[in-house]
Design an enzyme around this catalytic site. Structure first.
Site, PDB file in Angstrom:
ATOM      1  N   LYS A  54      26.164  -3.915  37.696  1.00 56.88           N
ATOM      2  CA  LYS A  54      26.319  -3.313  36.367  1.00 56.88           C
ATOM      3  C   LYS A  54      24.966  -3.290  35.650  1.00 56.88           C
ATOM      4  O   LYS A  54      24.587  -2.284  35.045  1.00 56.88           O
ATOM      5  CB  LYS A  54      27.356  -4.101  35.543  1.00 56.88           C
ATOM      6  CG  LYS A  54      28.776  -3.913  36.067  1.00 56.88           C
ATOM      7  CD  LYS A  54      29.779  -4.887  35.476  1.00 56.88           C
ATOM      8  CE  LYS A  54      31.140  -4.714  36.170  1.00 56.88           C
ATOM      9  NZ  LYS A  54      32.141  -5.706  35.781  1.00 56.88           N
ATOM     10  N   GLN A  98      32.275 -10.877  32.092  1.00 52.66           N
ATOM     11  CA  GLN A  98      32.759 -10.772  33.473  1.00 52.66           C
ATOM     12  C   GLN A  98      33.913 -11.752  33.693  1.00 52.66           C
ATOM     13  O   GLN A  98      33.787 -12.937  33.416  1.00 52.66           O
ATOM     14  CB  GLN A  98      31.602 -11.053  34.453  1.00 52.66           C
ATOM     15  CG  GLN A  98      31.961 -10.834  35.908  1.00 52.66           C
ATOM     16  CD  GLN A  98      32.304  -9.379  36.229  1.00 52.66           C
ATOM     17  OE1 GLN A  98      31.638  -8.450  35.773  1.00 52.66           O
ATOM     18  NE2 GLN A  98      33.370  -9.163  36.985  1.00 52.66           N
ATOM     19  N   ASP A 121      35.077  -2.612  28.114  1.00 48.81           N
ATOM     20  CA  ASP A 121      35.972  -2.850  29.251  1.00 48.81           C
ATOM     21  C   ASP A 121      37.376  -2.310  28.951  1.00 48.81           C
ATOM     22  O   ASP A 121      38.181  -2.138  29.859  1.00 48.81           O
ATOM     23  CB  ASP A 121      36.071  -4.364  29.520  1.00 48.81           C
ATOM     24  CG  ASP A 121      35.511  -4.740  30.880  1.00 48.81           C
ATOM     25  OD1 ASP A 121      35.275  -3.823  31.692  1.00 48.81           O
ATOM     26  OD2 ASP A 121      35.307  -5.944  31.126  1.00 48.81           O
TER      27      ASP A 121
END
Ligand code: NAD
Length: 298
Positions: A54, A98, A121
């Site tokens: 990412k 994460q 997200d």
């Protein structure tokens, strides 16, 4: 005849090129660079590798990218305080934590602490609610389901009226993709069935799917004879099935790929299918957030 392979790697390349042009427009029109903070707690090898991919993609796109690596032992209160600080930082448009987090930290509390306007997200309840309402209300769609829909649309797979069967009902894949494809309007209008571990006739449902989306996390669950000839098969599963001689993880999806490929019309490989699209959608959400912070809806 062998099915057409839907390459997420090739589609990601296309999407990143489009986003690079948007990053340039943002800079020219507003003097703004999309800002993304990636928060990694601990050193779980899979998480480290997802985060580095990412970060690499964000840097390639010219984002203002901040990596925050926190120790496995960080307290929940300290992690929440770190998120609060990023919520207030005007140079940051997207906050990515994460997952999974260590067991002493409540993931729900952490997700809920992210400002919904920086939740790239798309897991915050406010954004999931907006997704359910659909249309103009939707803001940040969760990245994996958004990537699946993008693959279907970009590959010209007809959705309106199509019979879609989604195997799995998790909050991050199954449930949102089922809702998104059932929405009214372009990229939706499908007739969706969501099946799970309590479904009585899994094979029967799969056999009538024009589009079969599988997110179960069970290698080889879907047998070739369950696939309708010519169907589009999206295999979301990522299962570690062993290691190569050099110690690299060997991955497989949830679909018996070799057999399914001979029957399906289109199929995604694992790896190289849905995975690359997930990262592309994270970048897309971050660019969208930067536009929104500049008062522009894109
Ligand atoms: P999960 O474990 O939260 O959910 C799995 C779902 O599948 C459950 O709802 C369960 O009811 C259903 N299921 C399991 N076994 C079944 C069976 N035998 N019959 C019918 N239904 C069954 O998993 P998840 O987080 O949704 O992830 C699913 C898979 O997708 C995993 O392999 C994961 O690694 C992968 N994944 C990939 C990406 C990506 O970017 N490619 C992103 C997220 C998840």
């Amino acid at each position: 005849m062998s099915a057409e392979l839907l390459s997420g790697t090739a589609m990601r390349r296309e999407i990143l090129a489009e986003l690079a042009a948007e990053v340039q427009s943002l800079q020219e029109q507003h003097g703004v660079r999309p800002g993304l903070v990636t928060i990694l707690v601990g050193k779980n090898p899979a998480s480290v590798s997802y985060v580095s991919l990412k970060v690499k993609t964000a840097l390639e796109l010219g984002f203002h990218e901040v990596q925050e690596s926190l120790p496995e032992t960080i307290s929940e209160a300290d992690l929440l305080a770190a998120i609060e600080a990023w919520n207030r930082d005007p140079s940051i448009h997207g906050i990515l934590v994460q997952l999974p987090l260590p067991p002493h930290i409540d993931e729900k509390k952490v997700i809920n602490a992210i400002d919904p306007d920086k939740d790239v997200d798309g897991f915050h309840p406010v954004n999931l609610g907006r997704m359910v309402l659909g249309g103009e209300e939707a803001r940040f769609l969760p990245c994996t389901p958004a990537g699946i829909r993008e693959m279907l649309v970009r590959s010209g797979t007809p959705l309106a009226g199509a019979e879609v069967v989604v195997v799995g009902r998790s909050n991050i894949v199954g449930k949102p993709i089922a809702l998104m494809l059932a929405q009214k309007g372009p990229g939706g209008d499908a007739t969706v069935t969501c099946v799970h571990t309590h479904t009585r006739d899994l094979a029967g449902h799969c056999k009538r799917a024009d589009i079969l989306i599988v997110a179960a996390g069970k290698p080889g669950l879907i047998k070739p004879e369950w696939i309708k000839p010519g169907a589009t098969v999206i295999d979301v599963g990522v299962n570690r099935i062993g290691e190569s001689a050099s110690g690299k993880a060997l991955l497989a999806g949830d679909v018996d790929f070799a057999g399914a490929r001979e029957i399906a019309g289109k199929i995604t490989p694992v790896p190289g299918g849905v995975g690359p699209m997930t990262i592309a959608m994270l970048m897309k959400n971050t660019v969208r957030s930067a536009w929104l912070h500049c008062g522009e809806k894109r």
